[in-house]
Design a protein around this motif. Structure first.
Motif, PDB file in Angstrom:
ATOM      1  N   THR A 191     -30.463   0.687   1.646  1.00 38.44           N
ATOM      2  CA  THR A 191     -29.437  -0.039   0.902  1.00 38.44           C
ATOM      3  C   THR A 191     -30.054  -0.577  -0.376  1.00 38.44           C
ATOM      4  O   THR A 191     -31.108  -1.207  -0.344  1.00 38.44           O
ATOM      5  CB  THR A 191     -28.874  -1.213   1.731  1.00 38.44           C
ATOM      6  N   CYS A 240     -23.763  -3.325  -4.210  1.00 37.62           N
ATOM      7  CA  CYS A 240     -24.573  -2.772  -3.130  1.00 37.62           C
ATOM      8  C   CYS A 240     -24.144  -1.335  -2.874  1.00 37.62           C
ATOM      9  O   CYS A 240     -23.032  -0.938  -3.231  1.00 37.62           O
ATOM     10  CB  CYS A 240     -24.429  -3.603  -1.852  1.00 37.62           C
ATOM     11  N   ALA A 241     -25.025  -0.570  -2.277  1.00 35.74           N
ATOM     12  CA  ALA A 241     -24.724   0.805  -1.877  1.00 35.74           C
ATOM     13  C   ALA A 241     -25.693   1.190  -0.772  1.00 35.74           C
ATOM     14  O   ALA A 241     -26.887   0.902  -0.865  1.00 35.74           O
ATOM     15  CB  ALA A 241     -24.860   1.762  -3.056  1.00 35.74           C
ATOM     16  N   THR A 242     -25.173   1.826   0.270  1.00 38.02           N
ATOM     17  CA  THR A 242     -25.974   2.192   1.436  1.00 38.02           C
ATOM     18  C   THR A 242     -25.880   3.685   1.698  1.00 38.02           C
ATOM     19  O   THR A 242     -24.797   4.267   1.628  1.00 38.02           O
ATOM     20  CB  THR A 242     -25.485   1.433   2.689  1.00 38.02           C
ATOM     21  N   LEU A 271     -22.812   8.231   2.546  1.00 39.01           N
ATOM     22  CA  LEU A 271     -22.813   7.142   1.576  1.00 39.01           C
ATOM     23  C   LEU A 271     -21.734   6.133   1.953  1.00 39.01           C
ATOM     24  O   LEU A 271     -20.585   6.504   2.180  1.00 39.01           O
ATOM     25  CB  LEU A 271     -22.551   7.711   0.177  1.00 39.01           C
ATOM     26  N   ASN A 322     -20.534   1.608   1.725  1.00 39.99           N
ATOM     27  CA  ASN A 322     -20.734   0.264   1.175  1.00 39.99           C
ATOM     28  C   ASN A 322     -20.988   0.261  -0.328  1.00 39.99           C
ATOM     29  O   ASN A 322     -21.665  -0.630  -0.818  1.00 39.99           O
ATOM     30  CB  ASN A 322     -21.936  -0.421   1.841  1.00 39.99           C
ATOM     31  N   VAL A 323     -20.491   1.246  -1.060  1.00 39.50           N
ATOM     32  CA  VAL A 323     -20.669   1.231  -2.506  1.00 39.50           C
ATOM     33  C   VAL A 323     -19.662   0.228  -3.059  1.00 39.50           C
ATOM     34  O   VAL A 323     -18.457   0.407  -2.936  1.00 39.50           O
ATOM     35  CB  VAL A 323     -20.460   2.620  -3.128  1.00 39.50           C
ATOM     36  N   TYR A 324     -20.206  -0.836  -3.633  1.00 37.19           N
ATOM     37  CA  TYR A 324     -19.343  -1.942  -4.046  1.00 37.19           C
ATOM     38  C   TYR A 324     -19.963  -2.660  -5.230  1.00 37.19           C
ATOM     39  O   TYR A 324     -21.170  -2.898  -5.259  1.00 37.19           O
ATOM     40  CB  TYR A 324     -19.176  -2.928  -2.878  1.00 37.19           C
ATOM     41  N   ALA A 337     -22.593   0.782 -10.058  1.00 32.34           N
ATOM     42  CA  ALA A 337     -22.433   1.644  -8.880  1.00 32.34           C
ATOM     43  C   ALA A 337     -23.063   3.009  -9.134  1.00 32.34           C
ATOM     44  O   ALA A 337     -23.749   3.553  -8.261  1.00 32.34           O
ATOM     45  CB  ALA A 337     -20.956   1.787  -8.525  1.00 32.34           C
ATOM     46  N   VAL A 359     -26.010   4.693  -6.796  1.00 33.46           N
ATOM     47  CA  VAL A 359     -25.789   5.981  -6.131  1.00 33.46           C
ATOM     48  C   VAL A 359     -26.813   7.000  -6.614  1.00 33.46           C
ATOM     49  O   VAL A 359     -27.345   7.778  -5.814  1.00 33.46           O
ATOM     50  CB  VAL A 359     -24.337   6.471  -6.329  1.00 33.46           C
ATOM     51  N   TYR A 366     -17.263   9.346  -8.029  1.00 27.62           N
ATOM     52  CA  TYR A 366     -17.956  10.345  -7.221  1.00 27.62           C
ATOM     53  C   TYR A 366     -17.767  11.754  -7.787  1.00 27.62           C
ATOM     54  O   TYR A 366     -18.691  12.556  -7.779  1.00 27.62           O
ATOM     55  CB  TYR A 366     -17.509  10.264  -5.763  1.00 27.62           C
TER      56      TYR A 366
END
Length: 160
Positions: free
Chosen positions: A62, A74-76, A96, A98-100, A111, A115, A142
């Motif tokens: 993350t 955040c991004a996981t 992918l 929790n992209v926020y 973001a 990513v 995306y």
């Protein structure tokens, strides 16, 4: 890694076990926003408990975007292994989640930056496919990054 934003510096860093409270608060904030829930919405104890367990023990990375000590994004990337196939000979895949980015910081590339870092990380691990579930808001981001809609799989939802 630090980058200058419009007014201040944004720090991008990999979350550690010491960041559990930050991870959880950003995840719950994201879930409220994505699902149109009020700020005071309480979450099911099982969801909170299992999220904590996953952040502590799961195979993931993350990234947190920080500004003045606050999480602004955040991004996981969750890693998984499946039986190798011709198109995925390593069997290493990732999802992918929790992209926020907080609303006040959107449209600044935060973001995208997170990513991109996760994609580099995944390539380094030999991952051959990254999947995601996109909101309408996130779909354009995306697509610009090369993700494409897939008609390869079907899903059986075993949840409640």
């Amino acid at each position: 890694m630090w980058e200058r934003g419009n007014v201040s510096m944004v720090e991008y860093r990999v979350a550690t076990g010491e960041d559990m409270d930050l991870l959880m608060s950003s995840r719950l904030e994201m879930l409220r926003m994505v699902n149109g829930l009020p700020d005071d919405r309480a979450f099911d104890a099982e969801l909170v408990r299992e999220s904590r367990v996953y952040f502590a023990q799961g195979d993931h990375v993350t990234y947190l975007a920080m500004e003045e000590g606050q999480v602004i994004g955040c991004a996981t990337l969750c890693y998984m292994s499946v039986m190798p196939t011709f198109s995925h000979p390593t069997g290493k895949r990732a999802h992918l989640m929790n992209v926020y980015t907080r609303e006040s910081h959107r449209r600044q590339g935060i973001a995208t930056r997170m990513v991109e870092m996760l994609i580099r990380e995944a390539k380094g691990r030999g991952v051959t496919e990254i999947s995601l579930d996109a909101t309408e808001q996130g779909r354009l981001l995306y697509e610009k990054m090369g993700f494409a809609a897939s008609e390869e799989c079907m899903v059986l939802n075993l949840g409640n």
